[in-house]
Scaffold this motif. Structure first.
Motif, PDB file in Angstrom:
ATOM      1  N   PHE A   1      96.108  99.185  26.946  1.00  0.00           N
ATOM      2  CA  PHE A   1      95.735  99.824  25.687  1.00  0.00           C
ATOM      3  C   PHE A   1      94.977  98.846  24.809  1.00  0.00           C
ATOM      4  CE2 PHE A   1      96.599 101.331  21.351  1.00  0.00           C
ATOM      5  CZ  PHE A   1      96.176 102.644  21.479  1.00  0.00           C
ATOM      6  N   ALA A   2      95.391  97.578  24.820  1.00  0.00           N
ATOM      7  CA  ALA A   2      94.727  96.573  23.987  1.00  0.00           C
ATOM      8  C   ALA A   2      93.260  96.442  24.335  1.00  0.00           C
ATOM      9  CB  ALA A   2      95.413  95.223  24.141  1.00  0.00           C
TER      10      ALA A   2
ATOM     11  N   TRP B   1      98.015 108.603  22.035  1.00  0.00           N
ATOM     12  CA  TRP B   1      97.890 108.681  20.579  1.00  0.00           C
ATOM     13  C   TRP B   1      98.790 109.764  19.996  1.00  0.00           C
ATOM     14  CZ3 TRP B   1      95.918 113.209  18.404  1.00  0.00           C
ATOM     15  CH2 TRP B   1      95.276 114.092  19.282  1.00  0.00           C
ATOM     16  N   ARG B   2      99.161 110.761  20.809  1.00  0.00           N
ATOM     17  CA  ARG B   2     100.083 111.798  20.351  1.00  0.00           C
ATOM     18  C   ARG B   2     101.534 111.328  20.418  1.00  0.00           C
ATOM     19  NH1 ARG B   2      98.618 116.732  19.009  1.00  0.00           N
ATOM     20  NH2 ARG B   2      96.619 117.612  19.689  1.00  0.00           N
ATOM     21  N   SER B   3     101.877 110.679  21.525  1.00  0.00           N
ATOM     22  CA  SER B   3     103.267 110.262  21.733  1.00  0.00           C
ATOM     23  C   SER B   3     103.599 108.975  21.000  1.00  0.00           C
ATOM     24  CB  SER B   3     103.534 110.077  23.231  1.00  0.00           C
ATOM     25  OG  SER B   3     102.768 108.992  23.745  1.00  0.00           O
ATOM     26  N   GLY B   4     102.564 108.160  20.727  1.00  0.00           N
ATOM     27  CA  GLY B   4     102.813 106.862  20.109  1.00  0.00           C
ATOM     28  C   GLY B   4     103.206 105.793  21.106  1.00  0.00           C
ATOM     29  N   TYR B   5     103.201 106.155  22.418  1.00  0.00           N
ATOM     30  CA  TYR B   5     103.593 105.211  23.466  1.00  0.00           C
ATOM     31  C   TYR B   5     102.525 105.190  24.560  1.00  0.00           C
ATOM     32  CZ  TYR B   5     108.283 104.681  21.576  1.00  0.00           C
ATOM     33  OH  TYR B   5     109.354 104.378  20.760  1.00  0.00           O
ATOM     34  N   TYR B   6     102.223 103.981  25.032  1.00  0.00           N
ATOM     35  CA  TYR B   6     101.273 103.809  26.127  1.00  0.00           C
ATOM     36  C   TYR B   6     102.083 103.457  27.373  1.00  0.00           C
ATOM     37  CZ  TYR B   6      96.901 102.485  28.444  1.00  0.00           C
ATOM     38  OH  TYR B   6      95.823 102.415  29.279  1.00  0.00           O
TER      39      TYR B   6
ATOM     40  N   LEU C   1     101.287  99.501  18.688  1.00  0.00           N
ATOM     41  CA  LEU C   1     101.354  98.774  17.423  1.00  0.00           C
ATOM     42  C   LEU C   1     100.076  98.891  16.609  1.00  0.00           C
ATOM     43  CD1 LEU C   1     103.055  95.511  18.752  1.00  0.00           C
ATOM     44  CD2 LEU C   1     104.164  97.436  17.596  1.00  0.00           C
ATOM     45  N   SER C   2      98.992  99.279  17.239  1.00  0.00           N
ATOM     46  CA  SER C   2      97.702  99.344  16.559  1.00  0.00           C
ATOM     47  C   SER C   2      97.664 100.502  15.560  1.00  0.00           C
ATOM     48  CB  SER C   2      96.575  99.520  17.575  1.00  0.00           C
ATOM     49  OG  SER C   2      96.609  98.494  18.537  1.00  0.00           O
ATOM     50  N   PRO C   3      96.966 100.334  14.426  1.00  0.00           N
ATOM     51  CA  PRO C   3      96.846 101.426  13.451  1.00  0.00           C
ATOM     52  C   PRO C   3      96.013 102.576  14.009  1.00  0.00           C
ATOM     53  CG  PRO C   3      95.438  99.589  12.835  1.00  0.00           C
ATOM     54  CD  PRO C   3      96.279  99.107  13.977  1.00  0.00           C
TER      55      PRO C   3
END
Length: 284
Positions: free
Chosen positions: A3-4, A198-203, A226-228
């Motif tokens: 994700f980073a 982006w929906r779940s907040g978890y990658y 953790l990213s905004p």
């Protein structure tokens, strides 16, 4: 791709490369790219499956792909039943040096080589040095691409030629699609290309990472992002533009791209469930 690395701006991948990485492509890399001409049209008119690593894949039995031409990506060799559906090609995007050290990359590549079966490998040209210096992937056919240009600069709908510098990508399935079209596949089926973190907040992935575990600085050890949202949405906008451009190229060249995965947010291609797609084969 982590994700980073999706969140990093274009060019950061090259800037973090070792000091001897030149801004211009060397003559040897240009020669290496020319070798990709042998891949052009290799699978003209055929079908392939690009298997992503999204968590939706856990609900699929990938062994039904046995006998199909499969393209896996990144850590995809960790999928259950990998050796049964035995991908013919494996694609890895640019490495983000700075989030991974060269020793970590070498360990990851070693793990990859030990688990890829007979798959031909496609890497970015920034990894040619470490592969040569550390004698990695011995006995395996390795091709290189040069992720150097921008999708936003493409002005036509010609199939992208991977024997030349090609656009940088925000997710590895984009690179796999470019490669598949270059190789002449007429029907390209996507699985596990979810893009819904982006929906779940978890990658998260369809499997537990091994060598690459805990190398992504933008998520917690549990995968919480953790990213905004601002950074996430900027990245998603770039990514969707890439898929939109590839959809336009496919349409202009008689190529059908099907999203046969379960759920997910990728809406640029027609959707047909995998079981229905395969059942259609039986009645034809």
């Amino acid at each position: 791709m982590t994700f980073a690395s999706m969140l990093l701006p274009y060019g950061v991948h090259e800037l973090r490369r070792r000091h001897k990485q030149r801004a211009e492509l060397s003559g040897s890399i240009l020669q290496t790219l020319k070798a990709n001409r042998e891949l052009a049209g290799r699978h003209h008119g055929q079908r392939c499956f690009i298997v992503g690593n999204g968590p939706s894949v856990k609900a699929l039995d990938l062994t039904v792909l046995e006998g199909e031409t499969v393209i896996s990506v990144s850590n995809g060799y960790l999928h259950a039943g990998f050796m049964r559906f035995a991908p013919k090609y494996h694609v890895v995007p640019q490495i983000t040096y700075g989030t991974m050290t060269e020793d970590q990359v070498a360990r990851w590549f070693t793990e990859m080589h030990d688990n890829l079966g007979e798959a031909e490998l496609l890497l970015n040209e920034t990894e040619a040095g470490i592969v040569a210096e550390r004698k990695l992937f011995a006995g395996r056919k390795v091709h290189y691409v040069a992720l150097r240009t921008s999708f936003d600069d493409i002005g036509d709908t010609s199939i992208i030629d991977i024997a030349k510098p090609i656009p940088r990508v925000d997710s590895v399935p984009v690179l796999a699609l470019m490669i598949a079209m270059h190789m002449g596949f007429e029907n390209i089926v996507l699985l596990g290309v979810d893009h819904d973190s982006w929906r779940s907040g978890y990658y998260t992935y369809a499997f537990d990472l091994k060598t690459q575990a805990d190398t992504d600085f933008s998520v917690t050890s549990e995968g919480k992002i953790l990213s905004p949202n601002y950074d996430t949405f900027q990245s998603l906008a770039r990514l969707w533009r890439q898929y939109r451009r590839l959809a336009m190229i496919a349409s202009a060249n008689g190529i059908r791209i099907i999203n046969a995965g379960i759920g997910g947010e990728l809406d640029e291609f027609e959707r047909i469930p995998l079981n229905l797609l395969l059942s259609q084969d039986k009645v034809q």
